[in-house]
Write a protein that holds these residues in place. Structure first.
Motif, PDB file in Angstrom:
ATOM      1  N   ILE A   1      11.629 -13.201  -0.614  1.00 21.61           N
ATOM      2  CA  ILE A   1      11.324 -12.432   0.839  1.00 21.61           C
ATOM      3  C   ILE A   1      10.569 -11.312   0.734  1.00 21.61           C
ATOM      4  O   ILE A   1      10.681 -10.481  -0.142  1.00 21.61           O
ATOM      5  N   TYR A   2       9.650 -10.901   1.775  1.00 17.31           N
ATOM      6  CA  TYR A   2       8.939  -9.738   1.706  1.00 17.31           C
ATOM      7  C   TYR A   2       8.512  -9.382   3.210  1.00 17.31           C
ATOM      8  O   TYR A   2       8.649 -10.174   4.133  1.00 17.31           O
ATOM      9  N   HIS A   3       7.792  -8.530   3.454  1.00 15.56           N
ATOM     10  CA  HIS A   3       7.166  -7.909   4.835  1.00 15.56           C
ATOM     11  C   HIS A   3       5.907  -7.734   4.797  1.00 15.56           C
ATOM     12  O   HIS A   3       5.283  -6.979   3.884  1.00 15.56           O
ATOM     13  N   THR A   4       5.164  -7.833   5.875  1.00 17.31           N
ATOM     14  CA  THR A   4       3.745  -7.259   6.187  1.00 17.31           C
ATOM     15  C   THR A   4       3.797  -7.042   7.648  1.00 17.31           C
ATOM     16  O   THR A   4       4.334  -7.838   8.392  1.00 17.31           O
ATOM     17  N   ALA A   5       3.035  -6.196   8.114  1.00 15.60           N
ATOM     18  CA  ALA A   5       2.940  -5.719   9.566  1.00 15.60           C
ATOM     19  C   ALA A   5       4.430  -5.693  10.060  1.00 15.60           C
ATOM     20  O   ALA A   5       5.116  -5.006   9.512  1.00 15.60           O
ATOM     21  N   SER A   6       4.335  -6.588  11.236  1.00 16.81           N
ATOM     22  CA  SER A   6       5.902  -6.558  11.568  1.00 16.81           C
ATOM     23  C   SER A   6       6.684  -7.563  11.490  1.00 16.81           C
ATOM     24  O   SER A   6       7.449  -8.140  12.397  1.00 16.81           O
ATOM     25  N   VAL A   7       6.270  -8.522  10.427  1.00 18.44           N
ATOM     26  CA  VAL A   7       7.087  -9.720  10.129  1.00 18.44           C
ATOM     27  C   VAL A   7       7.808  -9.622   9.100  1.00 18.44           C
ATOM     28  O   VAL A   7       7.308  -8.980   8.152  1.00 18.44           O
ATOM     29  N   GLY A   8       8.970 -10.239   9.008  1.00 22.08           N
ATOM     30  CA  GLY A   8       9.579 -10.487   7.722  1.00 22.08           C
ATOM     31  C   GLY A   8       9.360 -11.975   7.307  1.00 22.08           C
ATOM     32  O   GLY A   8       9.281 -12.670   8.012  1.00 22.08           O
ATOM     33  N   ILE A   9       9.056 -12.010   5.942  1.00 22.25           N
ATOM     34  CA  ILE A   9       8.523 -13.455   5.618  1.00 22.25           C
ATOM     35  C   ILE A   9       9.342 -14.056   4.498  1.00 22.25           C
ATOM     36  O   ILE A   9       9.465 -13.206   3.540  1.00 22.25           O
ATOM     37  N   LEU A  10       9.847 -15.178   4.760  1.00 19.90           N
ATOM     38  CA  LEU A  10      10.572 -15.969   3.735  1.00 19.90           C
ATOM     39  C   LEU A  10       9.591 -16.719   3.176  1.00 19.90           C
ATOM     40  O   LEU A  10       9.167 -17.836   3.748  1.00 19.90           O
TER      41      LEU A  10
ATOM     42  N   ARG B   1       0.846  -1.209  -0.182  1.00 22.54           N
ATOM     43  CA  ARG B   1       0.018   0.004   0.076  1.00 22.54           C
ATOM     44  C   ARG B   1       0.704   1.274  -0.034  1.00 22.54           C
ATOM     45  O   ARG B   1       0.699   2.211  -0.625  1.00 22.54           O
ATOM     46  N   ASP B   2       1.998   1.369   0.846  1.00 21.21           N
ATOM     47  CA  ASP B   2       2.791   2.663   0.617  1.00 21.21           C
ATOM     48  C   ASP B   2       4.268   2.297   0.980  1.00 21.21           C
ATOM     49  O   ASP B   2       4.904   3.094   1.366  1.00 21.21           O
ATOM     50  N   CYS B   3       4.713   1.106   0.554  1.00 21.88           N
ATOM     51  CA  CYS B   3       6.065   0.730   0.310  1.00 21.88           C
ATOM     52  C   CYS B   3       6.472   0.226  -0.836  1.00 21.88           C
ATOM     53  O   CYS B   3       5.447  -0.201  -1.655  1.00 21.88           O
ATOM     54  N   ARG B   4       7.281   0.378  -1.501  1.00 22.29           N
ATOM     55  CA  ARG B   4       8.011   0.105  -2.887  1.00 22.29           C
ATOM     56  C   ARG B   4       9.182  -0.722  -2.605  1.00 22.29           C
ATOM     57  O   ARG B   4      10.026  -0.550  -1.729  1.00 22.29           O
ATOM     58  N   ASN B   5       9.654  -1.778  -3.796  1.00 21.28           N
ATOM     59  CA  ASN B   5      10.831  -2.138  -3.984  1.00 21.28           C
ATOM     60  C   ASN B   5      11.157  -3.219  -2.654  1.00 21.28           C
ATOM     61  O   ASN B   5      12.153  -3.084  -1.939  1.00 21.28           O
ATOM     62  N   ASN B   6      10.151  -3.782  -1.880  1.00 23.49           N
ATOM     63  CA  ASN B   6      10.283  -4.655  -0.815  1.00 23.49           C
ATOM     64  C   ASN B   6       9.884  -6.201  -0.960  1.00 23.49           C
ATOM     65  O   ASN B   6       9.463  -6.772  -0.168  1.00 23.49           O
ATOM     66  N   VAL B   7      10.098  -6.632  -2.314  1.00 18.39           N
ATOM     67  CA  VAL B   7      10.137  -8.002  -2.512  1.00 18.39           C
ATOM     68  C   VAL B   7      11.243  -8.343  -3.321  1.00 18.39           C
ATOM     69  O   VAL B   7      11.644  -7.816  -4.089  1.00 18.39           O
ATOM     70  N   HIS B   8      11.744  -9.349  -2.877  1.00 20.94           N
ATOM     71  CA  HIS B   8      13.262  -9.963  -3.436  1.00 20.94           C
ATOM     72  C   HIS B   8      13.433 -11.331  -3.426  1.00 20.94           C
ATOM     73  O   HIS B   8      12.604 -12.000  -2.636  1.00 20.94           O
ATOM     74  N   TYR B   9      14.077 -11.756  -4.516  1.00 21.34           N
ATOM     75  CA  TYR B   9      14.369 -13.199  -4.786  1.00 21.34           C
ATOM     76  C   TYR B   9      15.587 -13.552  -3.711  1.00 21.34           C
ATOM     77  O   TYR B   9      16.433 -12.771  -3.661  1.00 21.34           O
TER      78      TYR B   9
ATOM     79  N   THR C   1       5.694 -22.766   1.527  1.00 15.82           N
ATOM     80  CA  THR C   1       5.800 -22.664   3.104  1.00 15.82           C
ATOM     81  C   THR C   1       6.521 -21.234   3.330  1.00 15.82           C
ATOM     82  O   THR C   1       6.960 -20.782   2.367  1.00 15.82           O
ATOM     83  N   GLN C   2       6.189 -20.954   4.612  1.00 15.71           N
ATOM     84  CA  GLN C   2       6.632 -19.584   4.939  1.00 15.71           C
ATOM     85  C   GLN C   2       7.319 -19.737   6.506  1.00 15.71           C
ATOM     86  O   GLN C   2       7.083 -20.577   7.038  1.00 15.71           O
ATOM     87  N   SER C   3       8.521 -18.985   6.235  1.00 14.34           N
ATOM     88  CA  SER C   3       9.063 -18.943   7.825  1.00 14.34           C
ATOM     89  C   SER C   3       9.464 -17.330   8.056  1.00 14.34           C
ATOM     90  O   SER C   3       9.398 -16.637   7.201  1.00 14.34           O
ATOM     91  N   PHE C   4       9.336 -17.300   9.173  1.00 11.53           N
ATOM     92  CA  PHE C   4       9.216 -15.698   9.717  1.00 11.53           C
ATOM     93  C   PHE C   4      10.426 -15.271  10.678  1.00 11.53           C
ATOM     94  O   PHE C   4      10.984 -15.915  11.046  1.00 11.53           O
ATOM     95  N   TYR C   5      10.617 -13.875  10.548  1.00 13.09           N
ATOM     96  CA  TYR C   5      11.413 -13.294  11.341  1.00 13.09           C
ATOM     97  C   TYR C   5      10.448 -12.292  12.247  1.00 13.09           C
ATOM     98  O   TYR C   5      10.083 -11.445  11.712  1.00 13.09           O
ATOM     99  N   GLN C   6      10.586 -12.464  13.558  1.00 16.52           N
ATOM    100  CA  GLN C   6       9.331 -11.810  14.460  1.00 16.52           C
ATOM    101  C   GLN C   6      10.117 -11.067  15.276  1.00 16.52           C
ATOM    102  O   GLN C   6       9.491 -10.693  16.271  1.00 16.52           O
ATOM    103  N   GLU C   7      11.586 -10.283  14.939  1.00 22.10           N
ATOM    104  CA  GLU C   7      12.076  -9.540  15.979  1.00 22.10           C
ATOM    105  C   GLU C   7      11.732  -8.051  16.233  1.00 22.10           C
ATOM    106  O   GLU C   7      11.826  -7.511  17.165  1.00 22.10           O
TER     107      GLU C   7
END
Length: 1629
Positions: A1390-1399, A1374-1382, A1406-1412
């Protein structure tokens, strides 16, 4: 009188009685040498019980309150209180400073702790946030900082079994910290049901994540991880103040006076109750324990230190005592024995042996004691109490003789008469009572002359008179014993006083500083035999003066050690010692008196190093009583280089004024002109206030500076290259040992030092942030890696830099007097020296600080002002040139001898391979042998010696020499008159460059048909300059007065010059001989103009507000123009020679008819239609646009129009030269601006054919020649111009998405977009009563557990299972750009939503998460460098940038195993909106959402911030490193694109330039990509793609997308560029 110099005797601290036990804990340890280290007042003490000896560390300037011992037990860290407290790390063996950590904490440093291997130190401040700070102490560098807690922190410790973990505890909390990157993240300890939430006072860490802590109620709490697992109840009966871990186990000490020893699993071993010991007493409280082997050290609240041997634990040994808490005022000396008596508010009176350094008797009284005296026979001791009573004891056995209470208020002073018959007692109620000793202290008389409380008393030697001082500073005399006041002063004249302890009186006038009338000297004692006086004051300083000292402001030696008030000071009975006592630090200092010392003893008492302005300083008094300073130095000392407005203030001022003028700028503003100018040649060299600023470069060119320009001059081709990175006066210049780089320092509010390359004139590094007002001296180290600089602020700060990294290594206050030179030691990179007014200091680096020692002069000379200095052929030898013409030779810090070198100051010295060269005010260059024993050769700078064919003219013989440099077989000399000369070794002199001398330059005229110009200056010279290739001064003539204006006649034969006394003259333009002169006015002639055509008339304008018109042919005055209300500033003729246009100081534009001078009123519209012969006016409609937004604080002083009437050049008060398109109608026209002059540009003139522009800088005395480059003529070169003040409003395109994104304000409470308002408070932030106004900002840590309510004890609670995140739907687009990467070659996304980084694994879904993260992620980037595979950086939203856990941060993590590698807490308040890795992957760039949109560069592995700077005043969307660079990046955003370079620690930016393309408008840029050969592509809001070469726009791909270009990506391998826009398909280019 003798008071002009400080006494030549000296005090040495011999013993300190006391130990700081109150308000401090854990401050007593065994060192590796089995000595005991502790502190008292402002002194660190190392006590050897075996030898009964003390060593002192005196690097602090105020009370020490915390101490930590390095794991190797030799180094000690101590922290102090104060406004700018610092931490010292020092060696307990040599008591020398190893490192100083400063500039971070305020108020004080409460706790300190070293980590396991001793590399890092953690400190806690006393500020409101109790900041926790981690240091790399060897480098003096802060690694990380975070707010500690809202309440006091009492103890902090590193977890010795887990790396990067710390524990802190304090009022009602315990926190477990982890250090990652530069982020310290706390987790609060959970008390749960196991124990009560209460204050934790001390802690110790053990294995298996166990932490033991001592609580306020005497329990020990045991923690596992962050949870409380058990408590050891009743370990002590009251608070546990200290816990010490050693190999055998733990020792704890508490308020109950017990020491308990525990084994490693915290099972009790034994208990030692000190209250029961021989020396014990009720109420003993332990503040510090240290257990080593079989010895235990105990420090108590009441300033005692006990040592306990474990197997004889019932016999503690008392090794140190002092007064307890309460002020200490009473001090008396035994008349015949080496004893001192002290009495304090702790109600004890103590007798100390000065020989054995021990307490020999102690007696407790009923009342606090305020003063004491011992009778002459040494039998009686009288004590004055706070309640007004008087007690007399026998010294022998401390039994009471008599107790009298005649007064109700405190007794301040009492003294026995010299014959032992009377006792005089001075009281707070302003009376003195006289008692008879033999008559059992019967009252004999009373003195009642004072109006204020009595402070000091003295008896006369014959016991017949008494003198008193009172609180008003009055001195009164009384006859004894009756107490009648002596009115007649004659009677007192011959009286000899038995003692002198009064602070007022003729004999002690000198102890008061010159202009002070304050009451801050508490005590004085005179030593008649040694003719010295010792004083004690409120600033913790003990001073020695000569006695008598009659003149105010006498010189002294000062000694620091006490922290605050020194309440009393006395000589011992045989004058061997001085005893001083401290009020608040209740310590007793014993100083050994060392009379007139011989030089050979000087070595063992070399001034001890200290950070505060040296221990034994000569006094602070002014220079008024020293021999006259040389006139040149006098002038130079008075230059402050302060400015009303600094260029740094401009953006801020513009914003202020823009607000006011929003309405006025509706008219479409004129474009900037197509022409540009380029600096071509500068006449001038800055010699009048700078020294040693002229050098040969590697290639034989000459580098120097003038105004704000660094100049590289090629003497073969007679051309110059310029470094134009400075924006104000350059004051100093140093050359790198390889001679290819130069460092220059400038004036400024936050002045910068630029290191630049002489070949390319590009900056390599810019250093700023530690000086104020200006940098006056710089020097490179011998290896060229470091740079030292000295500033112009009041403390004359000295800074040592690692210039390539742009890091400050060390900083210190240099001296209270101006520093003229700083020199690095060529043999030891950690040493340097500074020299200046009345001082020379030798420094060595200690961590983040520098330790200085003053040069010790001894009997050889006097304290002279040093103008130049060099190091000799060993690291010990140094040479300095003084203001009297001597060269001083130093070994270490001692003056060895002086050699007379010049008449007048030695301004410059230079070391050669086999000798030295010096230059002085006498205009002589002298060559010396390598030990300054004989002068080998001298060269006098004289006109006669000028080589034939030398261009230019030497103004006078023997000019003062300010700079010398050698090389290429020549000696290069710079003079005060602004000349640069080259002296051949055989004698002939060539003049290379010259300029005006000191004094402002205003007058400038260009010749009507030749490329020459004339200038006239306040230096009383008229000069003609050649502007064509020879670039030299053609003629010069001295005038009787300075001048402010000049003008060539239309035929070029005559030159008219207006002088400052109101006269003017006409001279022959070729020979400069007088033709005619007039003197009709009193004030300065400010402008002078010939009428056009035949030049029949001459208009002469003066500051008297008149313009006289003269007929040149008949030499008569024919008209006077009256009617101006203020001084005249500019005059112009019309083409016909009939009309004058005039500007005045009151900003009036007037018109007069010539030649009669009748005033005409011409409407402004008509005025522009008249043909003017010249246009130098700054007023009127045609040039309305030249006045800047901040016109109120900045005048436009000069203007000049090209002959084709298209370009108007202006000069203003801030040193800018600007070009406008003429006519400049409408406010705030657009312009091109150039910085080269420093302050005022006083005049600008185009040459006759407009090929060159000549500008004059008033105070910088330089004449600059610029070449005019016509439109369309463009070389490939950086353009220095800047766009103008208010950015244009018209903008291509508009897009709802972009506007919305620009307006989103990321705040925590509501991530409100215009679409979906969302309010509310996260549940864990909700308080029970959410009243936002009273609560402090809440932390995101889990809430404090409430006290358990009674009713739910019985009910079992169901355990809560943990939730585990499995799958997230959604992606933040919605308000971010260039935030999806191979990642992994396209297997994962890899991308992000809310406060989670998602692989997201593409194949398996399947997804794995970075939740720090603890808040929304806004940006994500992947490191492209092969060394850092799968490393991702994400930036999040946060609240204020206070470095706490909720501050915005960037996390760098491994996408595969989700390990956090580094957390970078940043000062971007609100959030981080863009991140990017550099080419090598080591640097990370982040951009903030704060109002300045700060751009920051990090070394992410170390968590170190390298550089940071405000990015732009509007939103930046993306900033990216060039894929091949570690120093260049581009930022794009709302209506701007900026090209950045990282130079050292500084970020330099250039705005993108549109001017190359017609009708290009600056649009809002949304995306950026890069191509080869420095090409940059940016995507705009209107769908265009712009292509930039360097920072100039070279083409536009119109309508690449129909809608905004949101994303661009460069694929490195095949050079494709992918763009993505709003209308969905992605395109390949």
């Amino acid at each position: 009188m003798a008071a002009r110099s400080a006494p030549s005797c000296h005090l040495r601290l011999e013993w300190v009685y006391g130990y700081r036990g109150h308000q401090c804990r854990n401050n007593l340890y065994y060192t590796a040498a089995k000595e005991i280290v502790y502190f008292v007042a402002g002194v660190g003490v190392v006590y050897s019980p075996r030898e009964h000896r003390q060593k002192f560390y005196r690097g602090h300037s105020d009370d020490i309150i915390s101490l930590a011992l390095h794991p190797e037990r030799v180094l000690v860290a101590t922290g102090q209180v104060g406004k700018e407290p610092y931490i010292c790390i020092w060696d307990s063996y040599t008591v020398q400073t190893v490192s100083v950590l400063k500039d971070v904490h305020t108020h004080g440093v409460a706790c300190l702790a070293f980590d396991l291997d001793g590399q890092r130190l953690v400190s806690v401040g006393l500020d409101s946030k109790n900041a926790v700070c981690v240091w790399d102490w060897k480098r003096g560098k802060m690694l990380s900082m975070a707010p500690g807690h809202t309440d006091r922190i009492f103890d902090i410790s590193w977890d010795l079994y887990q790396p990067n973990k710390l524990v802190s505890c304090g009022v009602k909390h315990i926190k477990f910290w982890s250090l990652c990157g530069n982020a310290l993240t706390p987790k609060r300890g959970v008390f749960g049901k196991t124990g009560d939430l209460q204050t934790i006072l001390c802690l110790a860490c053990a294995r298996d994540e166990l932490t033991y802590s001592g609580a306020l109620n005497g329990d020990i709490y045991v923690w596992k991880g962050i949870n409380l697992i058990r408590t050891i109840q009743g370990a002590h009966t009251a608070g546990i103040f200290s816990m010490n871990a050693c190999e055998e186990g733990f020792a704890t000490g508490g308020r109950d006076g017990c020491i308990r020893l525990w084994d490693l699993t915290f099972k009790p071993i034994t208990v030692i109750d000190l209250r029961e010991a021989d020396q014990g007493y009720k109420g003993l409280s332990v503040r510090s324990v240290c257990w080593r082997g079989d010895h235990i050290l105990v420090g108590t609240q009441d300033s005692e230190i006990f040592e306990i041997v474990v197997h004889e634990r019932n016999r503690p040994f008392l090794i140190m005592q002092g007064h307890c808490e309460g002020e200490l005022w009473a001090l008396a000396i035994h008349p015949t024995k080496p004893l001192a008596v002290t009495g304090s508010d702790d109600r004890s009176v103590r007798i100390w042996s000065l020989v054995d350094h021990a307490l020999i008797a102690r007696c407790n009284m009923e009342e606090p004691i305020r003063c004491a005296a011992v009778n002459v026979d040494g039998i009686h001791l009288a004590l004055g109490m706070k309640d007004g009573s008087l007690t007399v004891l026998r010294v022998r056995d401390m039994t009471e003789v008599v107790h009298i209470k005649d007064r109700k208020e405190a007794i301040h002073e009492l003294k026995y008469s010299p014959d032992g018959t009377y006792l005089a007692v001075g009281c707070n109620d302003s009376s003195v009572d006289i008692y008879g000793v033999a008559q059992r202290y019967k009252k004999f008389g009373e003195c009642v002359g004072s109006l204020s409380f009595i402070t000091h008393l003295d008896w006369s030697s014959d016991s017949r008179y008494l003198q008193t001082n009172d609180g008003n500073g009055k001195r009164l005399f009384y006859r004894m014993p009756g107490g009648k006041e002596v009115a007649n002063k004659e009677e007192i004249k011959g009286v000899h006083w038995a003692s002198w302890t009064c602070v007022s009186g003729l004999e002690v006038n000198g102890i008061w500083p010159k202009y002070s009338d304050v009451n801050d000297i508490n005590s004085v004692d005179g030593n008649y035999i040694g003719q010295v006086l010792v004083t004690a004051d409120d600033y913790g300083i003990v001073k020695l003066f000569r006695y008598p000292c009659l003149r105010k402001g006498a010189k002294f030696k000062k000694y620091i050690g006490h922290s605050a008030h020194v309440t009393n000071v006395r000589w011992s009975h045989d004058y061997q010692w001085v005893i001083s006592i401290g009020g608040a630090d209740h310590s007793v200092f014993q100083w050994k008196f060392i009379p007139e010392r011989k030089l050979k003893d000087a070595l063992h008492i070399a001034p001890q190093e200290s950070l505060a302005d040296s221990n034994s300083d000569e006094s602070d008094s002014d220079l008024s009583d020293v021999p006259e300073l040389d006139s040149e130095i006098e002038q130079e000392t008075q230059l402050t280089y302060r400015r009303q407005v600094y260029k740094e203030d401009l953006p801020h001022l513009k914003e202020q004024y823009k607000e006011k003028q929003k309405s006025g700028t509706s008219k479409r503003r004129e474009r900037a002109p197509g022409n540009s100018i380029r600096l071509h040649f500068v006449h001038g060299y800055r010699g009048y206030d700078c020294r040693s600023n002229l050098f040969y470069t590697q290639t034989g060119e000459i580098v120097y500076h003038v105004a704000a320009v660094g100049v590289v001059y090629n003497r073969q081709q007679n051309t110059q290259r310029f470094y134009l990175g400075h924006d104000d006066d350059v004051l100093c210049l140093a050359v790198h040992p390889v001679r290819d780089l130069v460092a220059t320092g400038q004036v400024g509010r936050d002045p910068s030092i630029h290191i630049w390359d002489t070949e390319t004139t590009k900056p390599l590094s810019i250093l700023k942030g530690y000086h104020q007002y200006g940098v006056c001296a710089v020097d490179f180290s011998a290896d060229g890696r470091r740079l030292a600089s000295a500033g112009l602020d009041d403390g004359h700060t000295v800074v040592l830099w690692d210039w390539k990294r742009g890091e400050r290594l060390s900083v210190t206050r240099g001296s209270k007097d101006k520093i003229f030179v700083v020199k690095m030691n060529p043999y030891v990179p950690d040493k340097l020296m500074t020299a200046g007014i009345k001082h020379i200091k030798f420094w060595r680096r200690a961590g983040g600080g520098l330790i200085g020692r003053k040069g010790y002069i001894g009997t050889l000379g006097k304290n002279d002002t040093m103008m130049s200095a060099v190091y000799g052929w060993t690291e010990e030898m140094a040479f300095s040139g003084t203001s009297t013409g001597d060269v001083c030779i130093w070994r270490d810090i001692f003056l060895v001898k002086t050699v007379k070198a010049h008449d007048g100051p030695v301004f410059s010295m230079h070391a050669l391979e086999k000798g030295f060269v010096t230059g002085g005010k006498d205009g002589v260059v002298a060559l010396w042998d390598d030990s300054f024993e004989r002068c080998l050769k001298t060269y006098a700078i004289k006109r006669a010696a000028l080589a034939p064919g030398s261009k230019g003219l030497l103004l006078e013989d023997n000019p003062s020499i300010r700079a010398i440099s050698l090389g290429h077989g020549h000696i290069l000399v710079g003079t005060k008159n602004g000349e640069i000369l080259e002296v051949d070794k055989s004698g002939p002199i060539t003049l290379l460059v010259q300029g005006h001398m000191e004094g402002e330059v205003w007058g400038l005229a260009t010749h009507p048909y030749l490329p020459i110009c004339a200038t006239v200056s306040d230096d009383k010279t008229l000069r003609i300059w050649d502007l064509s290739p020879s670039h030299c001064m053609l003629a010069v003539r001295k005038l009787k007065k300075g001048g402010r204006c000049c003008c060539f006649s239309p035929d070029g034969k005559a030159l008219a010059v207006g002088l400052n006394d109101g006269s003017f003259l006409m001279a022959n333009a070729d020979t400069l001989e007088d033709l005619v002169s007039f003197h009709h006015r009193k004030d300065i002639i400010s402008d002078i103009r010939f009428s056009p055509g035949s030049g029949k008339y001459l208009a002469v304008a003066s500051h008297d507000s008149f313009i006289d018109i003269y007929n040149v042919m008949s030499s008569k005055r024919v008209g006077i123009c009256k009617g101006a209300t203020s001084y005249i500033t500019h005059v112009d003729w019309d083409i016909r020679g009939k009309l004058l246009q005039v500007n005045t100081g009151a900003k009036e534009q007037l018109f007069f008819e010539a030649p009669r001078g009748k005033k005409q009123t011409i409407p402004s519209g008509e005025a522009e239609k008249i043909g003017w012969a010249s246009w130098t006016s700054v007023l009127g409609l045609c040039c309305e646009g030249i006045w800047p937004v901040i016109g109120e604080v900045m005048d436009v002083t000069a203007s000049c129009l090209t002959s084709d009437k298209t370009v108007l050049a202006t000069g203003d008060d801030l040193g800018f030269v600007k070009l406008f398109r003429y006519p400049a109608k409408g406010k705030f026209g657009k312009f091109k601006r150039y910085v080269a002059h420093s302050t005022h540009v006083t005049n600008v003139r185009w040459t006759y054919d407009d090929s060159m522009l000549v500008t004059l800088g008033g105070a910088d005395m330089s004449l600059m020649v610029w070449t005019n480059e016509m439109e369309g003529y463009r070389e490939k070169r950086p353009c220095d111009s800047e766009e103008s003040d208010i950015d244009s409003e018209e903008d291509g395109g508009y897009d709802s998405d972009v506007t919305r994104e620009n307006e989103i304000s990321y705040t925590i409470r509501a991530l409100s977009t215009n679409i979906r308002p969302m309010f509310g408070i996260k549940p864990h932030l909700q308080q029970k009563e959410p009243s936002t106004d009273e609560r402090p900002p809440v932390s995101r840590a889990p809430p404090q557990p409430e006290k358990l309510q009674t009713n739910n004890v019985g009910k079992k609670k169901r355990p809560i299972e943990d939730l585990v995140l499995e799958l997230v739907f959604g992606y933040r687009g919605r308000d971010c750009r260039n935030n999806v990467h191979y990642l992994n070659d396209g297997d994962d996304i890899i991308y992000h939503t809310a406060s989670v980084g998602i692989l997201h694994n593409v194949a398996t879904g399947t997804q794995s998460f970075y939740q720090e993260h603890n808040d929304d992620i806004l940006c994500l980037t992947v490191n492209q460098h092969p060394k850092f595979i799968n490393i991702v950086a994400t930036g999040q939203v946060g609240d204020s940038a206070d470095m706490s856990a909720t501050a915005p941060s960037v996390h760098v993590w491994d996408a595969v195993n989700k390990q956090t590698l580094s957390i970078l807490r940043c000062y971007h308040s609100k959030g981080v909106c863009s991140v990017s890795f550099s080419a090598t992957g080591k640097l990370l760039l982040s951009v903030g959402l704060d109002p300045e949109h700060t751009v920051t560069i990090w070394r992410w592995q170390e968590g170190a911030k390298i550089a940071s700077r405000a990015g732009h005043n509007q939103r930046i969307f993306v900033a990216e490193f060039r894929p091949d660079s570690d120093s260049q990046f581009v930022s794009v955003g709302v209506k701007h694109v900026k090209f950045w370079t990282l130079a050292g620690r500084a970020l330099l930016s250039k705005k993108g330039l549109l001017s190359a393309l017609e009708d290009a408008r600056m649009q809002t840029m949304l995306a950026v990509a890069f191509g080869a050969n420095n090409l940059t592509f940016t995507g705009t809001v209107s769908g265009d793609v712009c292509v930039w070469k360097d920072h100039v726009l070279c083409r536009i791909v119109a309508r690449a997308h129909n809608g905004p270009v949101f994303a661009m990506y460069t694929t490195l391998r095949d050079g494709l560029i992918v763009t993505g826009g709003k209308e969905r398909p992605a395109r390949y280019w």
